[in-house]
Design a protein around this motif. Structure first.
Motif, PDB file in Angstrom:
ATOM      1  N   LYS A 281       9.608   5.785   1.131  1.00  0.00           N
ATOM      2  CA  LYS A 281       9.651   4.630   1.683  1.00  0.00           C
ATOM      3  C   LYS A 281      11.170   4.275   1.053  1.00  0.00           C
ATOM      4  O   LYS A 281      11.876   2.971   2.304  1.00  0.00           O
ATOM      5  CB  LYS A 281       8.927   3.354   2.100  1.00  0.00           C
TER       6      LYS A 281
ATOM      7  N   TRP B 185      -8.585  -2.272  -3.632  1.00  0.00           N
ATOM      8  CA  TRP B 185      -7.677  -1.231  -2.305  1.00  0.00           C
ATOM      9  C   TRP B 185      -7.303  -1.884  -0.678  1.00  0.00           C
ATOM     10  O   TRP B 185      -8.519  -0.863   0.174  1.00  0.00           O
ATOM     11  CB  TRP B 185      -7.390  -0.157  -2.782  1.00  0.00           C
TER      12      TRP B 185
ATOM     13  N   TRP C 183      -8.357   3.531   3.371  1.00  0.00           N
ATOM     14  CA  TRP C 183      -8.027   4.392   3.162  1.00  0.00           C
ATOM     15  C   TRP C 183      -8.913   5.462   2.943  1.00  0.00           C
ATOM     16  O   TRP C 183      -9.526   7.069   3.438  1.00  0.00           O
ATOM     17  CB  TRP C 183      -7.100   5.221   2.137  1.00  0.00           C
TER      18      TRP C 183
ATOM     19  N   HIS D 210     -11.296   4.041  -7.530  1.00  0.00           N
ATOM     20  CA  HIS D 210     -11.469   4.258  -6.966  1.00  0.00           C
ATOM     21  C   HIS D 210     -13.315   5.622  -6.496  1.00  0.00           C
ATOM     22  O   HIS D 210     -13.481   5.909  -6.800  1.00  0.00           O
ATOM     23  CB  HIS D 210     -10.611   5.333  -5.831  1.00  0.00           C
TER      24      HIS D 210
ATOM     25  N   LYS E 290       7.376   2.944  -2.093  1.00  0.00           N
ATOM     26  CA  LYS E 290       6.680   4.608  -2.311  1.00  0.00           C
ATOM     27  C   LYS E 290       8.008   5.431  -2.613  1.00  0.00           C
ATOM     28  O   LYS E 290       9.038   4.778  -1.070  1.00  0.00           O
ATOM     29  CB  LYS E 290       5.485   5.007  -1.724  1.00  0.00           C
TER      30      LYS E 290
ATOM     31  N   GLU F  44       0.730  -0.901  -0.163  1.00  0.00           N
ATOM     32  CA  GLU F  44      -0.025   0.129   0.249  1.00  0.00           C
ATOM     33  C   GLU F  44       0.734   1.253   0.222  1.00  0.00           C
ATOM     34  O   GLU F  44       0.413   2.313  -0.669  1.00  0.00           O
ATOM     35  CB  GLU F  44      -0.776   0.346   0.842  1.00  0.00           C
ATOM     36  N   ASN F  45       1.879   1.198   0.482  1.00  0.00           N
ATOM     37  CA  ASN F  45       3.208   2.180   0.747  1.00  0.00           C
ATOM     38  C   ASN F  45       4.037   2.453   1.024  1.00  0.00           C
ATOM     39  O   ASN F  45       5.482   2.754   0.543  1.00  0.00           O
ATOM     40  CB  ASN F  45       2.712   3.165   1.905  1.00  0.00           C
TER      41      ASN F  45
ATOM     42  N   GLN G 144      -7.244   3.058 -11.642  1.00  0.00           N
ATOM     43  CA  GLN G 144      -7.624   2.580 -10.585  1.00  0.00           C
ATOM     44  C   GLN G 144      -8.580   2.035  -9.616  1.00  0.00           C
ATOM     45  O   GLN G 144      -8.960   1.603  -8.562  1.00  0.00           O
ATOM     46  CB  GLN G 144      -7.024   3.632  -9.308  1.00  0.00           C
TER      47      GLN G 144
ATOM     48  N   SER H 142       3.290  12.325  -5.435  1.00  0.00           N
ATOM     49  CA  SER H 142       2.957  12.667  -3.631  1.00  0.00           C
ATOM     50  C   SER H 142       4.103  11.751  -3.054  1.00  0.00           C
ATOM     51  O   SER H 142       4.132  10.901  -3.504  1.00  0.00           O
ATOM     52  CB  SER H 142       1.537  11.916  -3.879  1.00  0.00           C
ATOM     53  N   GLN H 143       3.881  11.936  -2.271  1.00  0.00           N
ATOM     54  CA  GLN H 143       4.645  10.546  -1.365  1.00  0.00           C
ATOM     55  C   GLN H 143       6.087   9.976  -1.747  1.00  0.00           C
ATOM     56  O   GLN H 143       6.151   9.272  -1.628  1.00  0.00           O
ATOM     57  CB  GLN H 143       4.222   8.977  -0.719  1.00  0.00           C
TER      58      GLN H 143
ATOM     59  N   HIS I 271       4.714  -0.264  -6.807  1.00  0.00           N
ATOM     60  CA  HIS I 271       4.128   0.621  -7.276  1.00  0.00           C
ATOM     61  C   HIS I 271       4.741   1.353  -6.270  1.00  0.00           C
ATOM     62  O   HIS I 271       4.512   1.219  -4.986  1.00  0.00           O
ATOM     63  CB  HIS I 271       2.577   0.564  -6.453  1.00  0.00           C
TER      64      HIS I 271
ATOM     65  N   GLU J 265      -6.782  -0.749  -7.755  1.00  0.00           N
ATOM     66  CA  GLU J 265      -6.985  -0.407  -6.687  1.00  0.00           C
ATOM     67  C   GLU J 265      -8.366   0.031  -6.462  1.00  0.00           C
ATOM     68  O   GLU J 265      -9.110   0.727  -5.923  1.00  0.00           O
ATOM     69  CB  GLU J 265      -6.258   1.458  -6.543  1.00  0.00           C
TER      70      GLU J 265
ATOM     71  N   ASN K  58       2.568   7.079 -11.823  1.00  0.00           N
ATOM     72  CA  ASN K  58       1.393   7.162 -11.389  1.00  0.00           C
ATOM     73  C   ASN K  58       0.534   8.676 -11.231  1.00  0.00           C
ATOM     74  O   ASN K  58       0.924   9.975 -11.146  1.00  0.00           O
ATOM     75  CB  ASN K  58       1.168   6.903  -9.937  1.00  0.00           C
ATOM     76  N   GLU K  59      -0.710   8.621 -11.746  1.00  0.00           N
ATOM     77  CA  GLU K  59      -1.769   9.792 -11.695  1.00  0.00           C
ATOM     78  C   GLU K  59      -0.815  10.963 -11.994  1.00  0.00           C
ATOM     79  O   GLU K  59      -0.331  12.186 -11.308  1.00  0.00           O
ATOM     80  CB  GLU K  59      -1.723  10.388 -10.586  1.00  0.00           C
TER      81      GLU K  59
HETATM   82  O1  G3I Z   1       3.845   6.603   8.207  1.00  0.00           O
HETATM   83  C1  G3I Z   1       3.127   7.976   8.777  1.00  0.00           C
HETATM   84  C2  G3I Z   1       2.811   7.633  10.466  1.00  0.00           C
HETATM   85  O2  G3I Z   1       3.976   8.038  10.507  1.00  0.00           O
HETATM   86  C3  G3I Z   1       1.685   8.782  11.017  1.00  0.00           C
HETATM   87  O3  G3I Z   1       1.336   9.000  12.075  1.00  0.00           O
HETATM   88  C4  G3I Z   1       0.433   9.039  10.297  1.00  0.00           C
HETATM   89  C5  G3I Z   1       0.130  10.728  11.043  1.00  0.00           C
HETATM   90  O4  G3I Z   1      -1.079  10.137  10.033  1.00  0.00           O
HETATM   91  O5  G3I Z   1       0.589   8.693   8.592  1.00  0.00           O
HETATM   92  C6  G3I Z   1       1.270   8.221   8.050  1.00  0.00           C
HETATM   93  O6  G3I Z   1       1.521   8.405   6.611  1.00  0.00           O
HETATM   94  C7  G3I Z   1       0.380   7.885   6.337  1.00  0.00           C
HETATM   95  C8  G3I Z   1       0.538   6.640   5.573  1.00  0.00           C
HETATM   96  O7  G3I Z   1      -0.541   6.352   4.615  1.00  0.00           O
HETATM   97  C9  G3I Z   1       0.702   5.881   5.819  1.00  0.00           C
HETATM   98  O8  G3I Z   1      -0.119   5.136   6.530  1.00  0.00           O
HETATM   99  C10 G3I Z   1       0.020   9.466   5.402  1.00  0.00           C
HETATM  100  O9  G3I Z   1      -0.680  10.712   6.776  1.00  0.00           O
HETATM  101  C11 G3I Z   1      -1.659   9.115   4.741  1.00  0.00           C
HETATM  102  O10 G3I Z   1      -1.382  10.328   3.744  1.00  0.00           O
HETATM  103  C12 G3I Z   1      -1.056   7.862   3.898  1.00  0.00           C
HETATM  104  O11 G3I Z   1      -1.906   8.042   2.977  1.00  0.00           O
HETATM  105  C13 G3I Z   1      -2.092   6.802   2.100  1.00  0.00           C
HETATM  106  C14 G3I Z   1      -2.143   7.310   0.543  1.00  0.00           C
HETATM  107  O12 G3I Z   1      -1.410   6.776  -0.497  1.00  0.00           O
HETATM  108  C15 G3I Z   1      -1.148   8.748   0.493  1.00  0.00           C
HETATM  109  O13 G3I Z   1      -1.363   9.381  -0.929  1.00  0.00           O
HETATM  110  C16 G3I Z   1      -2.565   5.440   2.080  1.00  0.00           C
HETATM  111  O14 G3I Z   1      -2.563   5.001   2.843  1.00  0.00           O
HETATM  112  C17 G3I Z   1      -2.814   5.142   0.248  1.00  0.00           C
HETATM  113  O15 G3I Z   1      -3.575   3.938   0.523  1.00  0.00           O
HETATM  114  C18 G3I Z   1      -2.932   5.964  -0.314  1.00  0.00           C
HETATM  115  O16 G3I Z   1      -3.103   4.861  -1.557  1.00  0.00           O
HETATM  116  C19 G3I Z   1      -3.184   5.663  -2.919  1.00  0.00           C
HETATM  117  C20 G3I Z   1      -2.300   5.089  -4.105  1.00  0.00           C
HETATM  118  O17 G3I Z   1      -0.930   5.038  -3.409  1.00  0.00           O
HETATM  119  C21 G3I Z   1      -2.319   5.644  -5.228  1.00  0.00           C
HETATM  120  N1  G3I Z   1      -3.620   5.786  -6.063  1.00  0.00           N
HETATM  121  C22 G3I Z   1      -4.023   6.574  -4.915  1.00  0.00           C
HETATM  122  C23 G3I Z   1      -4.324   5.815  -3.210  1.00  0.00           C
HETATM  123  C24 G3I Z   1      -5.893   6.352  -2.421  1.00  0.00           C
HETATM  124  O18 G3I Z   1      -4.868   7.498  -1.938  1.00  0.00           O
END
Ligand code: G3I
Length: 474
Positions: A173, A436, A444, A359, A170, A166-167, A357, A215-216, A209, A387, A259-260
């Motif tokens: 990471k 997803w 999410w 969603h 990226k 999931e993350n 994706q 992003s990220q 992925h 996703e 991506n995107e």
């Molecule tokens: O890792 C930190 C953690 O240390 C912290 O305490 C916490 C506080 O909010 O945040 C954590 O990070 C989060 C991360 O997920 C891991 O859990 C981020 O805030 C959060 O924004 C992030 O969200 C992810 C999102 O992508 C970011 O864009 C979702 O889990 C993930 O499902 C989502 O996946 C994306 C695909 O990669 C691309 N397509 C869209 C899809 C949904 O947004």
């Protein structure tokens, strides 16, 4: 009847069968009790569907002396109530439930009948008791989900044969710095390595992925947006892709390379519409797309390279994606074989797949998805649903944080059915369907209850409808 094993007792208590006999038009409707069988689903909602409209059912009586009608008919009315055994406010997926519907049915010869259906069910089946989802698809078809940690759970390995982190893979990471003097990039492989090993040890295909995103991403990639020297940015991007793809070479089934690329609401000429916050676009220009995919191909020719995006049901966005993928592929087709991996088959595309994706929410029509799939098919690429999740409510209810309703869960279930019916029609180009998330609470978008299983791991109507739409022969 063993209620626990069978999962459901469906009884019809009725006013029955107003089958008007031509010779006795004034006779009152007879009353009787019959057993209604609608398919063999164990799911209450699937049987007692709020959207009976237009469905064909068959009905029969256990006592043929009382009820003479046994035919197919069209149900034309909607469910009128749905309450749980606990009293109505809980969602039926949380336990035993009871439902009632007033149904009007019509026989092929236009006789109508009205009857009341009462259905009860035990709790829904649990994920680990259900047959593996992957076994419902033909051999080789990939059914995926996401992994949130660095090891693969029993739930994932039971049902899925493809996993996306999931993350965990990226850019933020995988990499935590770049030496601006030497151009050497620092990596943090441990967690991603553990995940990849855990999946591949179980013979599960791994989806990478993602390589290029806005992003990220680590700070050094964000800083690339201000890199004045295009050649420096291009070299950094190629180094990153080459390092990462080489590190995982032979272990990744397909990569979401880019991506995107486009913001919401985009339309027009793809090269002008790439999102400005993508640092690689900012520093390199639209060439970064071709160059990025080429670097990935050269680093691991066996991996299938994907472009991955959301809202692909939107026609303008689908056009942008199609145009970009086609132009990049045409350029690659014209590239001399000397500059391609050795022994590459002539005519092989560079971007071999488009990831949709998916969603979704109540506003996304299956017809639009069908249209987009047709556009992508026309340029010769594969497609993966990368996703999939479907909110059990409208976008506006989700945004307002309104609670999901029982009927919302039924509408969601029917959307899953409709989408699967479209995917089936494009089975010749779709190689994977990835969800997803497994249970709603892990999602999410958890407040929109978008997945096939509830927070207790029990199958929702969405599960039964989706599975019911998977054909038994392909
Ligand atoms: O890792 C930190 C953690 O240390 C912290 O305490 C916490 C506080 O909010 O945040 C954590 O990070 C989060 C991360 O997920 C891991 O859990 C981020 O805030 C959060 O924004 C992030 O969200 C992810 C999102 O992508 C970011 O864009 C979702 O889990 C993930 O499902 C989502 O996946 C994306 C695909 O990669 C691309 N397509 C869209 C899809 C949904 O947004």
């Amino acid at each position: 009847m063993n209620i626990k094993r069978i999962g459901i007792i469906l009884i019809i208590v009725l006013f029955i069968f107003g089958c008007k006999d031509e010779e006795e038009p004034e006779m009152p409707l007879a009353q009787s009790t019959v057993l209604l069988t609608v398919g063999n689903s164990k799911n209450l909602a699937a049987m007692l569907d709020a959207r009976f409209n237009g469905k064909t059912i068959t009905w029969s009586s256990s006592d043929s002396t009382k009820v003479t009608v046994s035919a197919s008919g069209i149900i034309t009315s909607n469910i009128i109530s749905f309450t749980t055994a606990e009293g109505g406010s809980k969602k039926y997926t949380e336990g035993p439930a009871r439902a009632e519907a007033l149904v009007t049915a019509k026989t092929p010869d236009n006789k109508t009948q009205e009857f009341k259906v009462i259905a009860t069910t035990e709790a829904q089946e649990k994920i680990m008791d259900l047959p593996p989802l992957k076994d419902r698809f033909p051999p080789g078809f990939l059914v995926g989900n996401i992994a949130t940690g660095s090891s693969v759970s029993g739930t994932l390995s039971r049902h899925f044969n493809a996993l996306t982190s999931e993350n965990g893979m990226k850019p933020e990471k995988i990499s935590n710095g770049r030496n601006t003097s030497t151009g050497v990039i620092n990596y943090t492989w441990n967690n991603a390595d553990s995940f990849v090993k855990s999946a591949t040890d179980l013979n599960i295909k791994v989806i990478g992925h993602t390589l290029l995103w806005h992003s990220q991403i680590p700070q050094w990639q964000k800083d690339m947006a201000n890199e004045p020297n295009k050649a420096t940015a291009l070299a950094a991007m190629k180094t990153y892709i080459t390092d990462v793809v080489t590190h995982f070479k032979g272990k990744i089934y397909s990569w979401d390379v880019l991506n995107e690329a486009f913001p919401d609401g985009s339309s027009g000429i793809w090269k002008d519409k790439i999102r400005p916050e993508n640092p690689w676009y900012k520093a390199i220009g639209s060439d970064f797309v071709y160059e990025g995919f080429l670097a990935a191909r050269l680093a691991d020719p066996d991996a299938i390279l994907y472009y991955n995006d959301f809202n692909t049901d939107n026609s303008n966005r689908a056009n942008l994606i199609r145009d970009m993928v086609k132009e990049v592929n045409d350029k690659y087709l014209a590239l001399s074989a000397d500059n391609k991996p050795a022994e590459e088959a002539a005519g092989r595309l560079l971007i071999e797949g488009i990831g949709m994706q998916e969603h979704h929410n109540f506003g996304v029509s299956a017809a639009n998805i069908r249209t987009t799939l047709g556009k992508f098919k026309a340029i010769g690429v594969k497609v993966s649903v990368t996703e999939l999740d479907v909110l059990a409510q409208s976008w506006s209810d989700y945004s307002s944080r309104n609670a999901v309703t029982n009927n919302g869960l039924l509408t969601q279930a029917d959307l899953y059915r409709q989408y699967m019916a479209v995917y089936k029609d494009f089975a010749d180009i779709i190689e994977r369907i990835t969800f997803w998330g497994v249970t709603d609470n892990q999602s999410w978008r958890s407040t929109g209850l978008p997945l096939l299983f509830d927070k207790d791991g029990k199958a929702k109507p969405a599960y039964y409808k989706f599975v019911g739409a998977i054909p038994t022969t392909w």
